[in-house]
Write a protein that holds these residues in place. Structure first.
Motif, PDB file in Angstrom:
ATOM      1  N   ILE A 150      -5.203  -3.577  -5.492  1.00  0.00           N
ATOM      2  CA  ILE A 150      -4.414  -2.523  -6.131  1.00  0.00           C
ATOM      3  C   ILE A 150      -3.586  -1.785  -5.081  1.00  0.00           C
ATOM      4  O   ILE A 150      -2.399  -1.496  -5.283  1.00  0.00           O
ATOM      5  CB  ILE A 150      -5.338  -1.542  -6.875  1.00  0.00           C
ATOM      6  CG1 ILE A 150      -5.955  -2.229  -8.096  1.00  0.00           C
ATOM      7  CG2 ILE A 150      -4.571  -0.294  -7.310  1.00  0.00           C
ATOM      8  CD1 ILE A 150      -7.055  -1.426  -8.755  1.00  0.00           C
ATOM      9  N   LYS A 151      -4.203  -1.487  -3.966  1.00  0.00           N
ATOM     10  CA  LYS A 151      -3.497  -0.790  -2.892  1.00  0.00           C
ATOM     11  C   LYS A 151      -2.317  -1.608  -2.392  1.00  0.00           C
ATOM     12  O   LYS A 151      -1.212  -1.066  -2.191  1.00  0.00           O
ATOM     13  CB  LYS A 151      -4.466  -0.506  -1.745  1.00  0.00           C
ATOM     14  CG  LYS A 151      -3.841   0.260  -0.587  1.00  0.00           C
ATOM     15  CD  LYS A 151      -4.889   0.579   0.473  1.00  0.00           C
ATOM     16  CE  LYS A 151      -4.268   1.362   1.629  1.00  0.00           C
ATOM     17  NZ  LYS A 151      -5.280   1.713   2.663  1.00  0.00           N
ATOM     18  N   GLU A 152      -2.532  -2.902  -2.195  1.00  0.00           N
ATOM     19  CA  GLU A 152      -1.452  -3.767  -1.711  1.00  0.00           C
ATOM     20  C   GLU A 152      -0.300  -3.824  -2.716  1.00  0.00           C
ATOM     21  O   GLU A 152       0.879  -3.742  -2.337  1.00  0.00           O
ATOM     22  CB  GLU A 152      -1.998  -5.175  -1.465  1.00  0.00           C
ATOM     23  CG  GLU A 152      -0.953  -6.147  -0.928  1.00  0.00           C
ATOM     24  CD  GLU A 152      -1.515  -7.545  -0.701  1.00  0.00           C
ATOM     25  OE1 GLU A 152      -0.722  -8.447  -0.360  1.00  0.00           O
ATOM     26  OE2 GLU A 152      -2.745  -7.725  -0.878  1.00  0.00           O
ATOM     27  N   LEU A 153      -0.633  -3.940  -4.006  1.00  0.00           N
ATOM     28  CA  LEU A 153       0.396  -4.003  -5.041  1.00  0.00           C
ATOM     29  C   LEU A 153       1.202  -2.706  -5.108  1.00  0.00           C
ATOM     30  O   LEU A 153       2.442  -2.731  -5.199  1.00  0.00           O
ATOM     31  CB  LEU A 153      -0.254  -4.284  -6.397  1.00  0.00           C
ATOM     32  CG  LEU A 153       0.696  -4.310  -7.602  1.00  0.00           C
ATOM     33  CD1 LEU A 153       1.757  -5.387  -7.434  1.00  0.00           C
ATOM     34  CD2 LEU A 153      -0.091  -4.515  -8.896  1.00  0.00           C
ATOM     35  N   PHE A 158       6.024   0.675  -4.281  1.00  0.00           N
ATOM     36  CA  PHE A 158       6.616   1.881  -3.705  1.00  0.00           C
ATOM     37  C   PHE A 158       7.480   1.570  -2.482  1.00  0.00           C
ATOM     38  O   PHE A 158       8.082   2.479  -1.905  1.00  0.00           O
ATOM     39  CB  PHE A 158       5.514   2.867  -3.308  1.00  0.00           C
ATOM     40  CG  PHE A 158       4.984   3.692  -4.443  1.00  0.00           C
ATOM     41  CD1 PHE A 158       5.656   4.822  -4.883  1.00  0.00           C
ATOM     42  CD2 PHE A 158       3.802   3.331  -5.079  1.00  0.00           C
ATOM     43  CE1 PHE A 158       5.161   5.585  -5.928  1.00  0.00           C
ATOM     44  CE2 PHE A 158       3.298   4.089  -6.123  1.00  0.00           C
ATOM     45  CZ  PHE A 158       3.980   5.218  -6.549  1.00  0.00           C
ATOM     46  N   LYS A 159       7.496   0.299  -2.101  1.00  0.00           N
ATOM     47  CA  LYS A 159       8.278  -0.147  -0.950  1.00  0.00           C
ATOM     48  C   LYS A 159       7.916   0.639   0.318  1.00  0.00           C
ATOM     49  O   LYS A 159       8.772   1.170   1.028  1.00  0.00           O
ATOM     50  CB  LYS A 159       9.779  -0.021  -1.237  1.00  0.00           C
ATOM     51  CG  LYS A 159      10.230  -0.868  -2.413  1.00  0.00           C
ATOM     52  CD  LYS A 159      11.717  -0.717  -2.687  1.00  0.00           C
ATOM     53  CE  LYS A 159      12.144  -1.594  -3.861  1.00  0.00           C
ATOM     54  NZ  LYS A 159      13.599  -1.462  -4.163  1.00  0.00           N
ATOM     55  N   VAL A 160       6.604   0.703   0.571  1.00  0.00           N
ATOM     56  CA  VAL A 160       6.095   1.433   1.730  1.00  0.00           C
ATOM     57  C   VAL A 160       6.214   0.552   2.970  1.00  0.00           C
ATOM     58  O   VAL A 160       5.812  -0.613   2.959  1.00  0.00           O
ATOM     59  CB  VAL A 160       4.626   1.840   1.508  1.00  0.00           C
ATOM     60  CG1 VAL A 160       4.111   2.628   2.715  1.00  0.00           C
ATOM     61  CG2 VAL A 160       4.488   2.658   0.235  1.00  0.00           C
ATOM     62  N   GLN A 161       6.772   1.101   4.035  1.00  0.00           N
ATOM     63  CA  GLN A 161       6.934   0.361   5.278  1.00  0.00           C
ATOM     64  C   GLN A 161       5.581   0.166   5.967  1.00  0.00           C
ATOM     65  O   GLN A 161       4.674   1.001   5.838  1.00  0.00           O
ATOM     66  CB  GLN A 161       7.882   1.108   6.217  1.00  0.00           C
ATOM     67  CG  GLN A 161       9.301   1.234   5.689  1.00  0.00           C
ATOM     68  CD  GLN A 161       9.951  -0.127   5.476  1.00  0.00           C
ATOM     69  OE1 GLN A 161       9.830  -1.029   6.324  1.00  0.00           O
ATOM     70  NE2 GLN A 161      10.624  -0.294   4.352  1.00  0.00           N
ATOM     71  N   PRO A 162       5.399  -0.945   6.695  1.00  0.00           N
ATOM     72  CA  PRO A 162       4.147  -1.185   7.416  1.00  0.00           C
ATOM     73  C   PRO A 162       3.816  -0.027   8.355  1.00  0.00           C
ATOM     74  O   PRO A 162       4.675   0.456   9.094  1.00  0.00           O
ATOM     75  CB  PRO A 162       4.438  -2.470   8.209  1.00  0.00           C
ATOM     76  CG  PRO A 162       5.495  -3.161   7.408  1.00  0.00           C
ATOM     77  CD  PRO A 162       6.342  -2.072   6.843  1.00  0.00           C
ATOM     78  N   GLY A 163       2.576   0.427   8.295  1.00  0.00           N
ATOM     79  CA  GLY A 163       2.138   1.528   9.146  1.00  0.00           C
ATOM     80  C   GLY A 163       2.348   2.903   8.544  1.00  0.00           C
ATOM     81  O   GLY A 163       1.789   3.891   9.049  1.00  0.00           O
ATOM     82  N   ALA A 164       3.144   2.980   7.473  1.00  0.00           N
ATOM     83  CA  ALA A 164       3.402   4.278   6.840  1.00  0.00           C
ATOM     84  C   ALA A 164       2.236   4.655   5.929  1.00  0.00           C
ATOM     85  O   ALA A 164       1.491   3.802   5.455  1.00  0.00           O
ATOM     86  CB  ALA A 164       4.698   4.220   6.036  1.00  0.00           C
TER      87      ALA A 164
END
Length: 256
Positions: A150-153, A158-164
């Motif tokens: 769920i978190k990954e989806l 939300f188009k979250v950048q890696p590390g954000a």
């Protein structure tokens, strides 16, 4: 996953006749009740026509039913939610307080389409928003794996950048309930310890006439006595309970 139910909520005054009550208004689907394992005590859930047609119907909690209708059957009664007349079609079973002490029965649930189109109002973009998603995992499936998926989806959506940081929060109700259960057990033991102290004081204060009795409680239950009257047996039972609560004590009474 077994079900996933979107929901939005707001607070509002609900009116029935000359009575009003401030409560929470939930817009959601029947899957929300399944995800929360929340049955009805009376009435029915939403049907397909209710969802598709933004029907003016509602399912209410026990607190709302009591405050608005008292002993009167709330089914088929009309309440006003933000001046919108809504017919009560169901009453939820009692849920009680959650882990934060909030009354879960103080709620009015309407179809999510009704919430968006009749109660919430606003622009088209705002109407499509949801406040939360309740998910129920199938029996035997890993909660941890489901949570990670769920978190990954959501990060993708939300188009979250890696590390954000995540712009959302995930709460595992199973862990919350387990913590609440553990706290309840601790509180029960503490209350038992208080009760033991009170009983011990009463036993000592009575100073009933009997042969000398000395009881020292510590493993492995060393008991020295010449007779065990009713009062003595009460002392022993009290001391054992105290020991089980982690409160070793010494009781003594003497002949008066």
């Amino acid at each position: 996953m077994q079900v996933a139910a979107p929901s939005s909520r707001t607070g509002a005054q609900v009116v029935a006749g000359n009575t009003n009550w401030s409560t929470s208004i939930f817009g959601t689907t029947n899957d929300y009740l399944e995800a929360r394992e929340w049955a009805l005590s009376d009435g029915r859930v939403f049907d397909a026509a209710d969802i598709q047609g933004s029907a003016k119907v509602a399912i209410i909690g026990q607190t709302v039913a009591r405050e608005l209708f008292g002993d009167v059957d709330p089914l088929d009664q009309v309440i006003r939610v933000k001046k919108i007349p809504v017919t009560v079609i169901g009453v939820l079973s009692k849920k009680g307080q959650n882990s934060m002490g909030q009354d879960q029965d103080d709620v009015v649930i309407v179809p999510i389409s009704t919430y968006r189109n009749r109660i919430q109002g606003g622009t088209g973009g705002k109407l499509k928003r949801i406040g939360s998603i309740s998910v129920k995992v199938r029996e035997g499936q890993s909660m941890k794996v489901a949570e990670d998926n769920i978190k990954e989806l959501l990060r993708q959506r939300f188009k979250v950048q890696p590390g954000a940081d995540d712009p959302f929060a995930i709460r595992n109700l199973t862990e919350i309930l387990q913590a609440q259960e553990a706290s309840s057990r601790i509180m029960t033991l503490l209350l038992a310890a208080v009760a033991v102290t009170s009983v011990s004081a009463a036993v000592l204060a009575s100073r009933r006439t009997e042969r000398s009795v000395a009881v020292t409680i510590s493993p492995p239950w060393l008991i020295s006595t010449t007779t065990q009257s009713a009062s003595c047996r009460s002392c022993i039972a009290t001391a054992r309970l105290a020991h089980s609560c982690g409160r070793p004590i010494r009781l003594a009474s003497s002949r008066t």
